[in-house]
Design a protein around this motif. Structure first.
Motif, mmCIF file in Angstrom:
data_model
loop_
_atom_site.group_PDB
_atom_site.id
_atom_site.type_symbol
_atom_site.label_atom_id
_atom_site.label_comp_id
_atom_site.label_asym_id
_atom_site.label_seq_id
_atom_site.Cartn_x
_atom_site.Cartn_y
_atom_site.Cartn_z
ATOM 1 N N ARG A 118 6.893 -5.660 13.667
ATOM 2 C CA ARG A 118 7.436 -5.248 12.378
ATOM 3 C C ARG A 118 7.822 -6.471 11.551
ATOM 4 N NH1 ARG A 118 13.038 -2.278 11.049
ATOM 5 N NH2 ARG A 118 12.500 -1.411 9.020
ATOM 6 N N ARG A 138 8.289 -11.504 4.745
ATOM 7 C CA ARG A 138 7.874 -10.174 4.280
ATOM 8 C C ARG A 138 7.105 -10.231 2.970
ATOM 9 N NH1 ARG A 138 13.110 -6.216 5.429
ATOM 10 N NH2 ARG A 138 13.183 -6.507 7.699
ATOM 11 N N TYR A 195 1.692 -5.916 9.211
ATOM 12 C CA TYR A 195 2.046 -4.642 9.841
ATOM 13 C C TYR A 195 2.050 -3.581 8.756
ATOM 14 C CZ TYR A 195 6.791 -5.105 7.899
ATOM 15 O OH TYR A 195 7.863 -5.226 7.055
#
Length: 368
Positions: A37, A42, A231
């Motif tokens: 994850r 990000r 992901y």
């Protein structure tokens, strides 16, 4: 702080060691399997998905195999979408409901052969359900979990990567259709599918011991295109209006409430589980619907609970089921499961742990 320990049995993915080597920072359990994850950045992972190509360990997207003379019968009994015209090598997005019309999974049903189907499931023990239904109906079918572990290649450059691996025939695959392939003796099924709206493929690995080798093969083929790990991206999936079963649904949610009406065929045979209940729900009128919500003054790094109450004029009208930071909209967005009396364009309040915040309801997908 108290330590949280899992008491359940969980497994490592066939790609586990490759993802750790890539720098996976966080792992979660999904279908009793560990899934990465995030790899530490990000935002970079988000833009890679939007502008290039990303590879994902989605082995936790397990397959429920229905095999035997009554496999097609069981597949139809479980799925509220008409499968009668489905062809071998074709997948269909389906709604699986209980007898009350409650959505209990939204898998892709893949027709592997005339006597074999896979249900590529979200996070749930739906294979228990399938096995019990088969026994209760006296069907001649074996329900099992085969050695199949998907690896996703997603993004606008995904087709070039997969074509470099397997040939230009993959460019002709229609969405949710798949074909057999092999690379270095590793057996696969290549499907045009994946949990993003950026386009891509899922490689259904059929020999779990070859996971790390497959990862390296795809990694090498993707280098000229700037491939990197990722992901199922919550920001992109939210912007794109993709449903996450279990996150955006509760124990009473029916398919009509979460925009799955076009995947429900109310004219299928009466023995399809949930179809009678869905006919009644449709006739009586759906009570809730799913909208997007854009929040006001909420920072990117604020971590709040999900399924937050939504108020209109001080009255509870539903829930905000999840949230995600939109890098394109530069604000926090999410989904709202609210009364049909509340419409897109209206302003509501979301009750957060730290107080109320104003939000605007919008239609899905988000305009970015």
């Amino acid at each position: 702080m108290a330590e949280i320990v899992s008491a359940g049995r969980f497994r490592k993915s066939p790609y586990y060691f490759s993802t750790i080597a890539e720098g996976a920072e966080t792992l979660l359990t999904y279908n009793r399997m560990l899934i990465p994850r995030g790899y530490g950045d990000r935002e970079a992972e988000y833009w890679r998905l939007l502008n290039g190509v990303s590879m994902w360990d989605v082995a936790a997207q397990r397959q429920v195999q229905l095999k035997g003379p009554d496999a097609a019968r069981l597949a139809q009994v479980l799925c509220t979408r008409d499968l009668s015209a489905q062809e071998v090598n074709q997948g269909k997005y389906v709604a699986v409901c209980d007898h009350n019309g409650v959505l209990i999974n939204d898998p892709i049903a893949l027709k592997i052969d005339e006597d074999c189907y896979w249900l590529s499931i979200g996070n749930s023990d739906i294979w228990f359900w399938a096995r019990c239904v088969a026994g209760e109906r006296g069907l001649n079918v074996t329900v099992s979990e085969p050695d199949v572990s998907p690896l996703a290649v997603q993004g606008p450059k995904a087709e070039d990567v997969v074509a470099a691996l397997f040939g230009d025939w993959v460019r002709k695959l229609k969405y949710f259709w798949f074909g057999d392939a092999e690379i270095e003796g590793i057996p696969l099924k290549v499907a045009r599918s994946g949990w993003s709206k950026q386009g891509g493929f899922e490689l259904y690995l059929m020999e779990g011991t070859k996971g790390d080798r497959l990862w390296q093969i795809v990694r090498e083929a993707g280098k000229p295109f700037g491939i990197g790990p990722g992901y199922p991206n919550p920001s992109e999936r939210t912007e794109s209006g993709l449903l996450n079963f279990g996150t955006d649904t509760d124990e009473t949610t029916n398919p009509f409430e979460v925009r799955l009406e076009k995947f429900v065929d109310l004219g299928v045979e009466d023995d399809v589980i949930g179809i009678k209940a869905l006919q009644r729900i449709k006739a009586n009128g759906v009570k809730r619907h799913q909208l997007g919500i854009m929040l006001g003054d909420v920072e990117e790094n604020e971590d709040q609970s999900i399924w937050l109450d939504i108020l209109k004029h001080g009255k509870k009208v539903g829930h905000m089921t999840h949230k995600a930071w939109s890098y394109r909209l530069k604000r926090m967005i999410g989904y709202a499961l609210v009364s049909v009396e509340v419409r897109a364009g209206e302003t509501v309040e979301v009750v957060r742990d730290s107080g109320r915040v104003e939000g605007t309801l919008v239609t899905l997908p988000f305009r970015v």
